[in-house]
Enzyme design. Structure first.
Site, PDB file in Angstrom:
ATOM      1  CB  SER A  36      -0.957   0.114   1.307  1.00  0.00           C
ATOM      2  OG  SER A  36      -1.560   1.420   1.121  1.00  0.00           O
ATOM      3  CE1 TYR A  52      -3.760  -1.978   6.015  1.00  0.00           C
ATOM      4  CE2 TYR A  52      -3.028   0.266   5.124  1.00  0.00           C
ATOM      5  CZ  TYR A  52      -3.486  -1.183   5.114  1.00  0.00           C
ATOM      6  OH  TYR A  52      -3.718  -1.460   3.794  1.00  0.00           O
TER       7      TYR A  52
END
Lengths: 476, 240
Positions: free
Chosen positions: B136, B149
């Site tokens: 990501s 995250y």
């Protein structure tokens, strides 16, 4: 041996000798019968099938399996017993033909049947029941075997001799009946390491058959090279050789007398020759080489006899290490069909014409004389074989396969047969037709006894339907 | 790029689900791995014979070796593996919740390592294959909103880079994809313009052919080139 874990560490990609068939499998290299039993047990427990492999010299996909355990027998290669008086040799099945001749030649013995390369293992050679240039008079390798030790799919070990019907199914059985672990073989007595070799330049296919017929009752070996490029009256031209065992001198029985030269034509180191061949690996290049070879044989040594060592005559393919790499980046197939003698002239003529019409001429053609044998999946007939090497690229693959299928039909119409060690193109219907229902029924019965869960397999077995002969029989 | 056999881990929804569909549509035989069996069954029903369902929780690391061997056997080989499993629970601005953090580490990092180590070992031996990890853009910097995250996606990117460096000389492609915000169940609580999941899947498959690290849009590459190079003292004052 730790054969209990099917893990990616064991994963390897293996290809057939022609480099076109590849499969990923879990590689195990046993060193004892107990190891073989362990591998069979571990594969069964994990729900995996087993593909057997020796030196990987089968051209097509007989030694390749997809997501199977690969049982590579090359570490089981010991000579176990040798009787120098009778020439009876007992060895593990991973011993190669080279191991055998190097071991026995000094005492005047030679393997009774050898392939065109010395590297196949005995186990692989028996799975395919190989023949040599003396097939017309000595039969296949299996005909010289006195006893084999076999491990079946349940891990049971037993011995078979020519008195057992099963012997004829395990030998020739493409590795689908069990694992051959030991072999007792009758070696051939020889008095010299040399052969007397007669050469004759052959102008056409008709003359090829005449040469074989002329020498078939007297020669020990016969083979003929065919230039597959010219058509018309020159179709099938080539170079015929007949050979006889020579007498003495005894120094020719030393292995060093047999060793192949390190250079080709006295110039090029053998290790680089495949690169030179690769330059010529085109239709034009190979047409030129074949033409040059034909005219050289016509004007040099024609109708003459010369002396050649057994190794030099027998293992032509080993002159150039890695010669198959000349076919890279894809690979090649060898298409070999065996046709009864009464139909062979017409069938081979048609085959040569078809490959010329398709403009994918074989770069190498070889013709041999054969006799039938009683092995269950036998390839031999009372007739002739023609072996054709076809280069395959991404662009020509379909064309080559179409050609092979057309040639298959002609061979089958003539009552011909095929050789699983070479095969890449047979369809289940072809296999059913050439083996016949009786042989297939017997094969299915033995397979049910030896391997009821059909653990032993290969890409060839799956492709041709031999992995499940009952289904092959059921499907018309 | 055409593949014959593939595994998609994290296949029940979002990008993973779309990857399964697009691979199956292209003729590829796909093993769909995810927790939710009913969603996998729907994929199997949509692509009978092409999609095989393997219910599995990626945090059950011990199951992976046996399941991986079973899948590759049943697929008849393996050309491609895509690790698309990922979680991003909502985290409040002042929240430090170890349970949520551990779940992210387990799913986004350790699950990936458990699966991709198997594939890396296999492909190293067969000298072929493609490994894709869905990272990501969030892994490019440590941000206030999603500390762990960000950490997991940075860890995944570093792991993938290491795999790439190990396996490049063995003929294995290792591809890290860094999608920007994408419309998936995982991002349902986020606002702003997002890429459709099917578009992301299409771009991922296109880029899977080229070993390396890829953003899905050139503009993402440019924006994150800038973001990566903002000095820390400045970055910590920004509301990003």
């Amino acid at each position: 041996m730790s054969a209990t874990i099917i893990s990616p560490e064991r994963m390897t990609r293996l290809t057939g000798f022609g480099m076109l068939s590849a499969g990923d499998g879990y590689l195990f290299r046993p060193i004892s019968v107990e190891d073989v039993q362990d591998v069979i047990r571990a594969a069964s427990d994990a729900g995996f099938k087993i593909t057997q492999r020796g030196s990987g010299r089968s051209y097509g996909d007989a030694n390749v399996g997809h997501e199977t355990v690969i049982l590579d027998m090359t570490r089981m290669k010991r000579i176990l017993h040798w009787d120098r008086h009778t020439g009876v040799l007992e060895c593990e099945a991973g011993a190669t033909i080279e191991t055998l001749w190097r071991f026995a030649i000094e005492e005047g013995y030679w393997p009774p049947v050898v392939s065109g390369t010395m590297y196949p293992t005995l186990g692989g050679a028996l799975a395919m029941n190989i023949h040599g240039k003396n097939n017309f008079c000595q039969g296949t390798l299996g005909e010289h075997v006195l006893e084999i030790e076999v491990v079946d799919a349940q891990g049971a070990v037993f011995n078979l001799t020519p008195k057992d019907e099963l012997f004829y199914a395990v030998i020739s059985g493409a590795g689908l009946m069990g694992v051959v672990t030991k072999v007792k073989l009758q070696m051939k007595k020889i008095h010299s390491g040399d052969l007397k070799v007669f050469a004759r330049s052959i102008p056409n296919l008709e003359a090829q058959f005449e040469a074989f017929e002329q020498f078939e009752h007297e020669a020990d070996y016969m083979v003929s090279w065919i230039d597959c490029f010219p058509g018309g009256k020159q179709t099938g031209r080539g170079l015929f050789h007949a050979a006889w065992y020579a007498d003495g001198p005894i120094s020719t029985l030393r292995p060093e007398h047999q060793d192949l030269p390190d250079t080709v034509l006295g110039l090029l180191p053998k290790s680089v020759v495949w690169r030179a061949l690769k330059i010529f690996s085109t239709r034009f290049g190979m047409r030129s080489i074949n033409t040059a070879k034909f005219y050289a044989s016509k004007y040099l040594g024609n109708e003459a006899t010369h002396t050649q060592s057994l190794v030099a005559f027998s293992f032509l393919l080993d002159y150039v290490p890695n010669w198959r790499w000349a076919y890279k980046p894809c690979g090649f197939i060898q298409y070999q069909s065996f046709v009864p003698k009464e139909h062979a002239p017409l069938v081979f003529q048609k085959q040569l014409e078809l490959q010329q019409a398709a403009e994918i001429e074989s770069y190498l053609g070889v013709m041999k004389r054969h006799r039938p044998d009683k092995f269950l999946l036998s390839h031999a007939v009372d007739g002739y074989s023609l072996a054709l090497d076809f280069k395959v690229t991404e662009d020509t693959k379909q064309k080559v396969w179409d050609l092979a299928h057309r040639m298959n039909d002609i061979v089958l119409d003539a009552g011909g047969r095929f050789y699983l060690a070479k095969d890449s193109t047979l369809r289940p219907s072809d296999v059913k037709r050439y083996l016949g229902e009786n042989a297939l029924r017997k094969f299915a019965k033995f397979r049910d006894e030896m391997d009821p869960n059909k653990i032993f397999t290969s890409s060839l077995a799956e492709r041709t339907g031999l992995a499940d002969p009952q289904s092959l029989l059921a499907n018309s | 790029m055409s593949y014959s056999t593939a595994i998609v881990v994290g296949a029940s929804s979002g990008i993973g689900e779309n990857l399964v569909c697009q691979l199956a549509e292209s003729g590829c035989k796909v093993a769909a791995v995810a927790r939710r069996k009913e969603l996998l069954d729907a994929l199997v029903a949509e692509f009978p014979g092409k999609v095989l369902a393997y219910p599995h929780d990626v945090t059950n690391f011990d199951e992976v070796p046996k399941l991986f061997a079973k899948i590759t056997q049943e697929l008849g080989g393996l050309d491609l593996i895509i690790y698309a499993a990922g979680v991003m629970p909502a985290v409040a601005e002042t929240e430090f919740n170890f349970e949520k953090d551990r779940e992210m580490v387990d799913v986004n990092v350790l699950g990936a390592i458990a699966w991709l180590n198997q594939a890396a070992t296999r492909f190293e031996n067969t000298q072929s294959g493609t490994i894709v990890g869905i990272g990501s853009v969030a892994g490019d910097r440590g941000r206030q909103g999603q500390p762990v995250y960000n950490t997991t996606k940075a860890a995944l990117a570093t792991y993938m880079e290491a795999l790439r460096n190990r396996l490049a000389k063995k003929g294995v492609k290792v591809v890290t994809i860094k999608p920007g915000p994408t419309e998936t169940p995982m991002t349902a609580n986020l606002k702003g313009k997002m890429m459709k999941a099917d578009t992301a899947a299409k771009l991922i498959l296109e880029k899977s052919n080229k070993t390396g690290e890829h953003y899905l849009k050139p503009v993402h590459w440019l924006i994150f080139l800038i973001i990566r190079n903002i000095p820390s003292p400045v970055f910590r004052k920004l509301k990003v």
